[in-house]
Design a protein around this motif. Structure first.
Motif, PDB file in Angstrom:
ATOM      1  N   GLU A  56       0.582  -1.168   0.090  1.00 19.43           N
ATOM      2  CA  GLU A  56       0.030   0.054  -0.104  1.00 19.43           C
ATOM      3  C   GLU A  56       0.898   1.150  -0.048  1.00 19.43           C
ATOM      4  O   GLU A  56       1.993   1.140   0.573  1.00 19.43           O
ATOM      5  CB  GLU A  56      -0.869   0.078   1.184  1.00 19.43           C
ATOM      6  CG  GLU A  56      -1.837  -1.173   1.232  1.00 19.43           C
ATOM      7  CD  GLU A  56      -3.012  -0.940   0.089  1.00 19.43           C
ATOM      8  OE1 GLU A  56      -3.250   0.135  -0.111  1.00 19.43           O
ATOM      9  OE2 GLU A  56      -3.263  -2.040  -0.238  1.00 19.43           O
ATOM     10  N   PRO A  57       0.435   2.138  -0.665  1.00 21.41           N
ATOM     11  CA  PRO A  57       1.437   3.571  -0.606  1.00 21.41           C
ATOM     12  C   PRO A  57       1.380   4.282   0.749  1.00 21.41           C
ATOM     13  O   PRO A  57       0.380   3.856   1.446  1.00 21.41           O
ATOM     14  CB  PRO A  57       0.626   4.446  -1.615  1.00 21.41           C
ATOM     15  CG  PRO A  57      -0.613   3.771  -2.013  1.00 21.41           C
ATOM     16  CD  PRO A  57      -0.832   2.409  -1.566  1.00 21.41           C
ATOM     17  N   ARG A  61       1.064  10.027   1.008  1.00 14.56           N
ATOM     18  CA  ARG A  61       0.744  10.216  -0.306  1.00 14.56           C
ATOM     19  C   ARG A  61      -0.611  10.037  -0.871  1.00 14.56           C
ATOM     20  O   ARG A  61      -1.127  10.719  -1.660  1.00 14.56           O
ATOM     21  CB  ARG A  61       1.504   9.284  -0.986  1.00 14.56           C
ATOM     22  CG  ARG A  61       2.010   9.529  -2.194  1.00 14.56           C
ATOM     23  CD  ARG A  61       2.831  10.811  -2.414  1.00 14.56           C
ATOM     24  NE  ARG A  61       3.073  11.256  -3.739  1.00 14.56           N
ATOM     25  CZ  ARG A  61       2.124  11.951  -4.428  1.00 14.56           C
ATOM     26  NH1 ARG A  61       1.072  12.242  -3.858  1.00 14.56           N
ATOM     27  NH2 ARG A  61       2.570  12.364  -5.658  1.00 14.56           N
ATOM     28  N   VAL A  62      -1.478   9.030   0.071  1.00 11.76           N
ATOM     29  CA  VAL A  62      -2.796   9.072  -0.367  1.00 11.76           C
ATOM     30  C   VAL A  62      -3.592  10.517  -0.165  1.00 11.76           C
ATOM     31  O   VAL A  62      -4.434  10.587  -0.795  1.00 11.76           O
ATOM     32  CB  VAL A  62      -3.395   7.654   0.385  1.00 11.76           C
ATOM     33  CG1 VAL A  62      -4.834   7.873   0.292  1.00 11.76           C
ATOM     34  CG2 VAL A  62      -2.729   6.357  -0.022  1.00 11.76           C
ATOM     35  N   GLU A  63      -3.499  10.856   1.266  1.00 12.91           N
ATOM     36  CA  GLU A  63      -3.937  11.984   1.575  1.00 12.91           C
ATOM     37  C   GLU A  63      -3.783  13.219   0.653  1.00 12.91           C
ATOM     38  O   GLU A  63      -4.737  13.982   0.365  1.00 12.91           O
ATOM     39  CB  GLU A  63      -3.663  12.462   3.055  1.00 12.91           C
ATOM     40  CG  GLU A  63      -4.538  11.631   4.013  1.00 12.91           C
ATOM     41  CD  GLU A  63      -5.722  11.585   3.802  1.00 12.91           C
ATOM     42  OE1 GLU A  63      -6.565  12.628   3.817  1.00 12.91           O
ATOM     43  OE2 GLU A  63      -6.610  10.335   3.962  1.00 12.91           O
ATOM     44  N   ALA A  64      -2.532  13.384   0.132  1.00 14.29           N
ATOM     45  CA  ALA A  64      -2.149  14.330  -0.816  1.00 14.29           C
ATOM     46  C   ALA A  64      -2.926  14.275  -2.171  1.00 14.29           C
ATOM     47  O   ALA A  64      -3.419  15.045  -2.913  1.00 14.29           O
ATOM     48  CB  ALA A  64      -0.664  14.349  -1.237  1.00 14.29           C
ATOM     49  N   CYS A  65      -3.176  12.787  -2.472  1.00 17.16           N
ATOM     50  CA  CYS A  65      -3.851  12.709  -3.541  1.00 17.16           C
ATOM     51  C   CYS A  65      -5.366  12.841  -3.435  1.00 17.16           C
ATOM     52  O   CYS A  65      -6.048  13.732  -4.379  1.00 17.16           O
ATOM     53  CB  CYS A  65      -4.045  10.973  -3.990  1.00 17.16           C
ATOM     54  SG  CYS A  65      -5.181  10.587  -5.354  1.00 17.16           S
ATOM     55  N   VAL A  66      -5.950  12.552  -2.289  1.00 17.73           N
ATOM     56  CA  VAL A  66      -7.151  13.142  -1.863  1.00 17.73           C
ATOM     57  C   VAL A  66      -7.496  14.808  -2.005  1.00 17.73           C
ATOM     58  O   VAL A  66      -8.585  15.087  -2.623  1.00 17.73           O
ATOM     59  CB  VAL A  66      -7.735  12.658  -0.465  1.00 17.73           C
ATOM     60  CG1 VAL A  66      -9.239  13.036  -0.126  1.00 17.73           C
ATOM     61  CG2 VAL A  66      -7.788  11.166  -0.383  1.00 17.73           C
ATOM     62  N   ALA A  68      -5.749  16.925  -3.730  1.00 22.45           N
ATOM     63  CA  ALA A  68      -5.721  17.178  -5.315  1.00 22.45           C
ATOM     64  C   ALA A  68      -6.932  16.974  -5.830  1.00 22.45           C
ATOM     65  O   ALA A  68      -7.438  17.705  -6.790  1.00 22.45           O
ATOM     66  CB  ALA A  68      -4.456  16.539  -5.850  1.00 22.45           C
ATOM     67  N   VAL A  69      -7.637  15.821  -5.540  1.00 22.76           N
ATOM     68  CA  VAL A  69      -8.667  15.487  -6.320  1.00 22.76           C
ATOM     69  C   VAL A  69      -9.944  16.219  -5.948  1.00 22.76           C
ATOM     70  O   VAL A  69     -10.780  16.736  -6.698  1.00 22.76           O
ATOM     71  CB  VAL A  69      -9.114  13.794  -6.161  1.00 22.76           C
ATOM     72  CG1 VAL A  69     -10.550  13.549  -6.470  1.00 22.76           C
ATOM     73  CG2 VAL A  69      -8.228  12.958  -6.839  1.00 22.76           C
ATOM     74  N   VAL A  70      -9.829  16.396  -4.521  1.00 24.08           N
ATOM     75  CA  VAL A  70     -10.947  17.367  -3.909  1.00 24.08           C
ATOM     76  C   VAL A  70     -11.059  18.776  -4.685  1.00 24.08           C
ATOM     77  O   VAL A  70     -11.828  19.370  -5.108  1.00 24.08           O
ATOM     78  CB  VAL A  70     -10.863  17.577  -2.592  1.00 24.08           C
ATOM     79  CG1 VAL A  70     -11.838  18.758  -1.974  1.00 24.08           C
ATOM     80  CG2 VAL A  70     -11.417  16.178  -1.785  1.00 24.08           C
ATOM     81  N   GLY A  72      -9.350  19.398  -7.417  1.00 23.37           N
ATOM     82  CA  GLY A  72     -10.185  19.505  -9.076  1.00 23.37           C
ATOM     83  C   GLY A  72     -11.504  19.403  -9.043  1.00 23.37           C
ATOM     84  O   GLY A  72     -12.090  19.974  -9.824  1.00 23.37           O
ATOM     85  N   VAL A  73     -12.156  18.580  -8.048  1.00 22.18           N
ATOM     86  CA  VAL A  73     -13.650  18.706  -8.293  1.00 22.18           C
ATOM     87  C   VAL A  73     -14.312  19.982  -8.013  1.00 22.18           C
ATOM     88  O   VAL A  73     -15.129  20.362  -8.654  1.00 22.18           O
ATOM     89  CB  VAL A  73     -14.001  17.452  -7.188  1.00 22.18           C
ATOM     90  CG1 VAL A  73     -15.601  17.964  -6.636  1.00 22.18           C
ATOM     91  CG2 VAL A  73     -13.815  16.297  -7.331  1.00 22.18           C
ATOM     92  N   ARG A  74     -13.663  20.705  -7.105  1.00 29.03           N
ATOM     93  CA  ARG A  74     -14.159  22.009  -6.557  1.00 29.03           C
ATOM     94  C   ARG A  74     -14.225  22.757  -8.070  1.00 29.03           C
ATOM     95  O   ARG A  74     -14.943  23.731  -8.376  1.00 29.03           O
ATOM     96  CB  ARG A  74     -13.566  22.656  -5.338  1.00 29.03           C
ATOM     97  CG  ARG A  74     -14.092  21.883  -3.941  1.00 29.03           C
ATOM     98  CD  ARG A  74     -13.398  22.376  -2.869  1.00 29.03           C
ATOM     99  NE  ARG A  74     -14.067  21.970  -1.784  1.00 29.03           N
ATOM    100  CZ  ARG A  74     -13.243  21.613  -0.593  1.00 29.03           C
ATOM    101  NH1 ARG A  74     -12.069  22.352  -0.401  1.00 29.03           N
ATOM    102  NH2 ARG A  74     -13.820  20.988   0.311  1.00 29.03           N
ATOM    103  N   GLU A  76     -13.875  21.904 -10.920  1.00 31.85           N
ATOM    104  CA  GLU A  76     -14.645  21.653 -11.774  1.00 31.85           C
ATOM    105  C   GLU A  76     -16.012  22.098 -11.683  1.00 31.85           C
ATOM    106  O   GLU A  76     -16.873  22.267 -12.715  1.00 31.85           O
ATOM    107  CB  GLU A  76     -14.636  20.036 -11.863  1.00 31.85           C
ATOM    108  CG  GLU A  76     -15.005  19.302 -13.260  1.00 31.85           C
ATOM    109  CD  GLU A  76     -16.727  18.993 -13.608  1.00 31.85           C
ATOM    110  OE1 GLU A  76     -17.123  19.039 -14.543  1.00 31.85           O
ATOM    111  OE2 GLU A  76     -17.136  18.958 -12.339  1.00 31.85           O
TER     112      GLU A  76
END
Lengths: 181, 214
Positions: A56-57, A61-66, A68-70, A72-74, A76
């Protein structure tokens, strides 16, 4: 199941003809039994690649991804909201109105090729100060100019006023007489 | 954790469904209603597995994170078209692996991958430990990364998802948009190519009586 039975499953595993339950059992056994693992690798070296660790990463790193995605979602969602508030039909209607207005103005002001009428301007100096008022309030050294130009042929009046005592600062009004009250 | 536990993908019958999958559907429903926190939960659940698979396809950890982020944002944009009869993770993996395959096809990283492969070969040849020991030390992970570059993007994806991530063949077929028979063929061809490359580059992984045989 014994090691022998698991080893017998290897050809079916490699043909992908093993059902998922027995396949999962064989993979699990190969991870835990070094002898069977060595036997399997001798039979098919690529099995070493199949059994590679699935790590598992790191959590950060997972939280950083979360994050970044959030973000991006905002972004969008914001773009979607802005798109929905834009009204292209309004811009089109404004363009049509502008075109119609311009055409009408051109049609109303066209001269049909007639010779231009010379401008007749009338300059009027307005008002001398009231003598009584002059006594009450001392006049400025130079009274502010007030000029009215009436361009009768063009149906335009031009008013020029000085502001206060400052003769260099003025205001000019160009007025269509038809619109004066 | 087995793939069955971590993914539990897939439509299938009721027998194929598990708690994780059912929860996913509820979270997806909340996300569809605009709940950003619910969508963030989906990212937490699936980004690790998707990253692992994508990183083995694109052969670059950082680029893999970019692909994972893009996949989730695309998933958000298309959430209204998601069919809840299917597992969310299968749908997500489809988006992610398609992006990864596009990246592999478009970029010119062959030279970079070649350099990385050469370094590994120098380090591994002459090693005294056998393949089994190296498996435990994580070196096989590096070898896998070196060798998958010899596979086509489709073979690479099929092998990673089926053999390494241990997804079911039908799931991989759904992700790749092909038949199960095609997936088996991709995996078969991938194994053939990998076996040949192992014999050439990592002979210590091959039994002595099989070395030089192709």
């Amino acid at each position: 199941m014994s090691c022998e039975v698991y080893r017998e499953l290897l050809p079916a595993y490699l043909d992908d003809s093993l059902d998922e339950v027995r396949r999962a059992g064989l993979r699990s056994h190969l991870r835990s039994c070094a002898e069977c693992r060595a036997f399997a690798f001798r039979r098919e070296p690529t099995l070493a690649l199949s059994l590679v660790d699935r790590r598992e990463p790191p959590g950060d790193r997972v939280e950083a991804c979360v994050a970044a995605v959030v973000a991006g979602v905002r972004q969008e969602r914001l773009e979607r909201r802005l798109r929905s508030t834009r009204r292209p039909w309004l811009a089109a209607a404004a363009a049509v109105l502008l075109a119609v207005g311009s055409s009408a103005a051109w049609w109303l002001t066209r001269d049909d090729g007639a010779a231009p009428t010379p401008l007749q301007a009338e300059v009027v100096e307005v008002g001398s100060p009231d003598p009584e008022a002059v006594e009450a309030v001392p006049p400025p050294a130079e009274p502010p100019p007030r000029v009215e130009v009436d361009m009768t042929q063009e149906e335009v009046r031009v008013y020029q006023y000085a502001i206060g005592d400052d003769a260099t600062t003025g205001a000019v009004f160009i007025v269509n007489p038809a619109m004066e009250l | 954790m087995s793939a069955r536990e971590s993914h539990c993908l897939f439509l299938g019958g009721a027998g194929h469904r598990c708690g994780v999958d059912v929860d996913d559907r509820e979270i997806v429903r909340a996300a569809r209603d605009g709940d950003e926190d619910a969508f963030a939960d989906l990212v937490r659940r699936h980004s690790g597995g998707l990253h692992r698979a994508v990183a083995r396809i694109v052969l670059d950890d950082e680029e893999a994170w970019d692909v994972v982020q893009m996949a989730f944002i695309k998933a958000w944009q298309r959430l209204s078209s998601y069919d809840p009869r299917w597992s969310f993770s299968t749908w997500l993996y489809r988006i992610g692996t398609n992006l990864a395959i596009d990246l592999v096809r478009s970029r010119a990283s062959r030279q970079k991958a070649h350099r990385a492969g050469g370094e590994h070969q120098l380090r591994l040849v002459g090693g005294s430990e056998d393949a089994d020991t190296r498996l435990g030390h994580g070196e096989v992970d590096g070898i896998l990364r070196d060798l998958v570059r010899f596979l086509t993007p489709q073979q690479r994806t099929a092998f990673i998802l089926r053999e390494v991530e241990d997804l079911e063949t039908a799931e991989v077929a759904e992700i790749l948009g092909c038949s199960a028979a095609t997936v088996r063929n991709h995996v078969f061809q991938a194994r053939k190519t990998l076996r040949r490359e192992i014999q050439d580059r990592f002979p210590e992984f091959v039994p002595e009586d099989q070395r030089g045989r192709k």
